[in-house]
Design an enzyme around this catalytic site. Structure first.
Site, PDB file in Angstrom:
ATOM      1  N   ARG A   1       0.884  -1.183   0.000  1.00 12.67           N
ATOM      2  CA  ARG A   1       0.000   0.000   0.000  1.00 12.67           C
ATOM      3  C   ARG A   1       0.907   1.215   0.000  1.00 12.67           C
ATOM      4  O   ARG A   1       1.684   1.406   0.951  1.00 12.67           O
ATOM      5  CB  ARG A   1      -0.902  -0.013   1.234  1.00 12.67           C
ATOM      6  CG  ARG A   1      -1.581   1.321   1.457  1.00 12.67           C
ATOM      7  CD  ARG A   1      -2.714   1.247   2.436  1.00 12.67           C
ATOM      8  NE  ARG A   1      -3.844   0.556   1.851  1.00 12.67           N
ATOM      9  CZ  ARG A   1      -5.071   0.561   2.372  1.00 12.67           C
ATOM     10  NH1 ARG A   1      -5.317   1.213   3.495  1.00 12.67           N
ATOM     11  NH2 ARG A   1      -6.060  -0.084   1.782  1.00 12.67           N
TER      12      ARG A   1
ATOM     13  N   HIS B   1      -7.366   1.027  -6.493  1.00  8.44           N
ATOM     14  CA  HIS B   1      -7.529   0.106  -5.348  1.00  8.44           C
ATOM     15  C   HIS B   1      -8.160  -1.191  -5.876  1.00  8.44           C
ATOM     16  O   HIS B   1      -9.334  -1.471  -5.642  1.00  8.44           O
ATOM     17  CB  HIS B   1      -8.419   0.766  -4.290  1.00  8.44           C
ATOM     18  CG  HIS B   1      -8.386   0.105  -2.941  1.00  8.44           C
ATOM     19  ND1 HIS B   1      -7.616  -1.003  -2.658  1.00  8.44           N
ATOM     20  CD2 HIS B   1      -9.055   0.399  -1.785  1.00  8.44           C
ATOM     21  CE1 HIS B   1      -7.796  -1.349  -1.386  1.00  8.44           C
ATOM     22  NE2 HIS B   1      -8.664  -0.527  -0.843  1.00  8.44           N
TER      23      HIS B   1
ATOM     24  N   ASP C   1     -17.305   6.955  -1.359  1.00 12.40           N
ATOM     25  CA  ASP C   1     -16.025   6.836  -0.648  1.00 12.40           C
ATOM     26  C   ASP C   1     -15.733   8.201  -0.032  1.00 12.40           C
ATOM     27  O   ASP C   1     -16.391   9.203  -0.373  1.00 12.40           O
ATOM     28  CB  ASP C   1     -14.927   6.417  -1.655  1.00 12.40           C
ATOM     29  CG  ASP C   1     -13.556   6.173  -1.005  1.00 12.40           C
ATOM     30  OD1 ASP C   1     -13.503   6.010   0.236  1.00 12.40           O
ATOM     31  OD2 ASP C   1     -12.542   6.161  -1.738  1.00 12.40           O
TER      32      ASP C   1
ATOM     33  N   ARG D   1     -13.322  -8.961   1.483  1.00 11.31           N
ATOM     34  CA  ARG D   1     -11.908  -8.689   1.222  1.00 11.31           C
ATOM     35  C   ARG D   1     -11.089  -9.942   1.532  1.00 11.31           C
ATOM     36  O   ARG D   1     -10.169 -10.297   0.802  1.00 11.31           O
ATOM     37  CB  ARG D   1     -11.403  -7.511   2.080  1.00 11.31           C
ATOM     38  CG  ARG D   1     -11.963  -6.149   1.712  1.00 11.31           C
ATOM     39  CD  ARG D   1     -11.470  -5.673   0.360  1.00 11.31           C
ATOM     40  NE  ARG D   1     -10.027  -5.555   0.287  1.00 11.31           N
ATOM     41  CZ  ARG D   1      -9.300  -4.546   0.757  1.00 11.31           C
ATOM     42  NH1 ARG D   1      -9.897  -3.524   1.328  1.00 11.31           N
ATOM     43  NH2 ARG D   1      -7.984  -4.519   0.626  1.00 11.31           N
TER      44      ARG D   1
ATOM     45  N   GLN E   1      -9.998  -4.013  -3.628  1.00 10.64           N
ATOM     46  CA  GLN E   1     -11.311  -3.594  -3.127  1.00 10.64           C
ATOM     47  C   GLN E   1     -12.369  -3.724  -4.223  1.00 10.64           C
ATOM     48  O   GLN E   1     -13.457  -4.241  -3.992  1.00 10.64           O
ATOM     49  CB  GLN E   1     -11.240  -2.142  -2.635  1.00 10.64           C
ATOM     50  CG  GLN E   1     -12.559  -1.638  -2.088  1.00 10.64           C
ATOM     51  CD  GLN E   1     -12.933  -2.271  -0.765  1.00 10.64           C
ATOM     52  OE1 GLN E   1     -12.142  -2.296   0.164  1.00 10.64           O
ATOM     53  NE2 GLN E   1     -14.155  -2.797  -0.670  1.00 10.64           N
TER      54      GLN E   1
ATOM     55  N   CYS F   1     -16.340   1.360   0.556  1.00 11.06           N
ATOM     56  CA  CYS F   1     -15.160   0.531   0.818  1.00 11.06           C
ATOM     57  C   CYS F   1     -14.748   0.594   2.287  1.00 11.06           C
ATOM     58  O   CYS F   1     -14.058  -0.300   2.768  1.00 11.06           O
ATOM     59  CB  CYS F   1     -14.008   0.978  -0.062  1.00 11.06           C
ATOM     60  SG  CYS F   1     -13.612   2.727   0.094  1.00 11.06           S
TER      61      CYS F   1
HETATM   62  N1   CP Z   1     -11.167  -0.454   2.353  1.00 11.67           N
HETATM   63  C1   CP Z   1      -9.894  -0.505   2.781  1.00 11.67           C
HETATM   64  O1   CP Z   1      -8.960  -0.740   2.015  1.00 11.67           O
HETATM   65  O2   CP Z   1      -9.751  -0.316   4.114  1.00 11.67           O
HETATM   66  P1   CP Z   1      -8.383  -0.108   4.913  1.00 11.67           P
HETATM   67  O3   CP Z   1      -7.868   1.269   4.555  1.00 11.67           O
HETATM   68  O4   CP Z   1      -8.802  -0.197   6.357  1.00 11.67           O
HETATM   69  O5   CP Z   1      -7.416  -1.175   4.529  1.00 11.67           O
HETATM   70  N1  NVA Z   2      -9.990   6.636  -1.255  1.00 11.66           N
HETATM   71  C1  NVA Z   2      -9.620   6.137   0.046  1.00 11.66           C
HETATM   72  C2  NVA Z   2      -9.823   4.656   0.130  1.00 11.66           C
HETATM   73  C3  NVA Z   2      -9.501   4.046   1.470  1.00 11.66           C
HETATM   74  C4  NVA Z   2      -9.679   2.559   1.501  1.00 11.66           C
HETATM   75  C5  NVA Z   2      -8.173   6.512   0.338  1.00 11.66           C
HETATM   76  O1  NVA Z   2      -7.332   6.379  -0.554  1.00 11.66           O
HETATM   77  O2  NVA Z   2      -7.896   6.959   1.452  1.00 11.66           O
END
Ligand code: CP
Ligand code: NVA
Length: 305
Positions: free
Chosen positions: A102, A129, A224, A292, A132, A264
């Protein structure tokens, strides 16, 4: 599966996506069948950003497949003191059997894949992402059956989540309508990149600045956060710019009468969505979170098995 990494949904073939969704169904229904499939294997999990769902579901998923997962916070690695992503990828590849990452810059994901020698799974970057969105199309299929010809409405920021949902819609054959404030629409590069898939699956992709128009007749309403990780300093401006884009009961009522609500997570209740819609009887947000786990187990089996 043809792909050797999961970097973006766009890189996957129609068949790869179907294989992931189908294996997810079996992994969820028959978890014990897969209990030893990744015995002796290790997943390195590199995090430059916070996470609840991604971190826990990958770690638990790896455990349930008989393998081991290592949490690697970027601040604790030499990465935080200037070692390059390229060298980190080459070193980690000598120890682990797969890397989940990430990160901020999408280029970091590409570098992990090109300099490392093990499968790389994108656990979110600034642009996409994919895990997700794959999980979300699996969840929609569980609730709605066949996806082809159905409609998903995404209301809010044209961000990483919007991009992967658009790419996924073009793979699974769902129409998608995205409503964002002016200046926050999804990237035209993403729209251009998925145009051929959309044409082949007869998928309509619409971008509008009118939430009600996007939601009309939709089978799924998705939102989101308005300020993603890394955009914290823009939060106040974004709260102003996104006024009118909240998914509340009145907007949700404009979708199909059996529409489901999706997010998400994490949600900012009272901002992009009301608590009432989050807790609605047709909200499936916690099914998404659970899925997930199953989807990522399928992805790890296909890439690391
Ligand atoms: N939806 C998602 O990826 O959540 P986290 O940021 O908690 O991993
Ligand atoms: N768009 C959000 C998604 C989190 C799972 C972010 O990038 O923070």
């Amino acid at each position: 599966m043809n792909a050797s990494h999961l970097l973006t949904i766009r890189d996957l073939s129609f068949e790869d996506v179907e294989e992931i969704l189908e294996l997810t169904r079996d992994v969820k229904a028959n978890p014990s069948t897969y209990a030893h499939r990744l015995e002796g294997k290790t997943l390195g999990m590199l995090f430059q950003k916070s996470s609840t769902r991604t971190r826990v579901s990958f770690e638990v998923g790896m455990f349930q497949l008989g393998g081991h997962a290592l949490f690697l916070g970027s601040r604790d690695l030499q990465l935080g003191r200037g070692e390059t992503i390229a060298d980190t990828a080459r070193v980690l590849s000598r120890y682990v059997d797969g890397i989940m990452a990430r990160v901020f810059a999408h280029q970091d994901i590409l570098d992990l894949a090109s300099y490392g020698s093990v499968p790389v799974i994108n656990g979110l970057d600034d642009d996409v992402h994919p895990c997700q969105a794959l999980c979300d199309y699996f969840t929609i299929r569980e609730h709605k059956g066949d996806l082809a010809g159905r409609k998903i409405a995404y209301v809010g920021d044209g961000n990483n989540m919007a991009h992967s949902l658009i790419a996924g819609a073009a793979k699974v054959g769902m129409h998608i309508s995205v409503a964002s404030p002016k200046g926050y629409e999804p990237s035209t590069a993403v729209l251009d990149a998925v145009a051929e898939d959309a044409r082949r699956r007869s998928v309509r992709i619409e971008v509008t600045n009118e939430p009600a128009a996007a939601v009309a007749g939709a089978d799924v309403v998705y939102t989101d956060v308005w300020a993603s990780m890394g955009q914290e300093e823009e939060r106040e401006k974004r709260l102003r710019d996104f006024a009118g884009f909240q998914v509340n009961a009145s907007l949700f009522d404009k979708a199909a009468s059996d529409a489901i609500f999706m997010h998400c997570l994490p949600a900012h209740r009272g901002e992009e969505v009301t608590g009432e819609v989050c807790d609605h009887e047709r909200s499936v947000i916690f099914d998404q979170a659970e899925n997930r786990l199953h989807t990522q187990k399928a992805i790890m089996l296909l890439l690391m098995g």
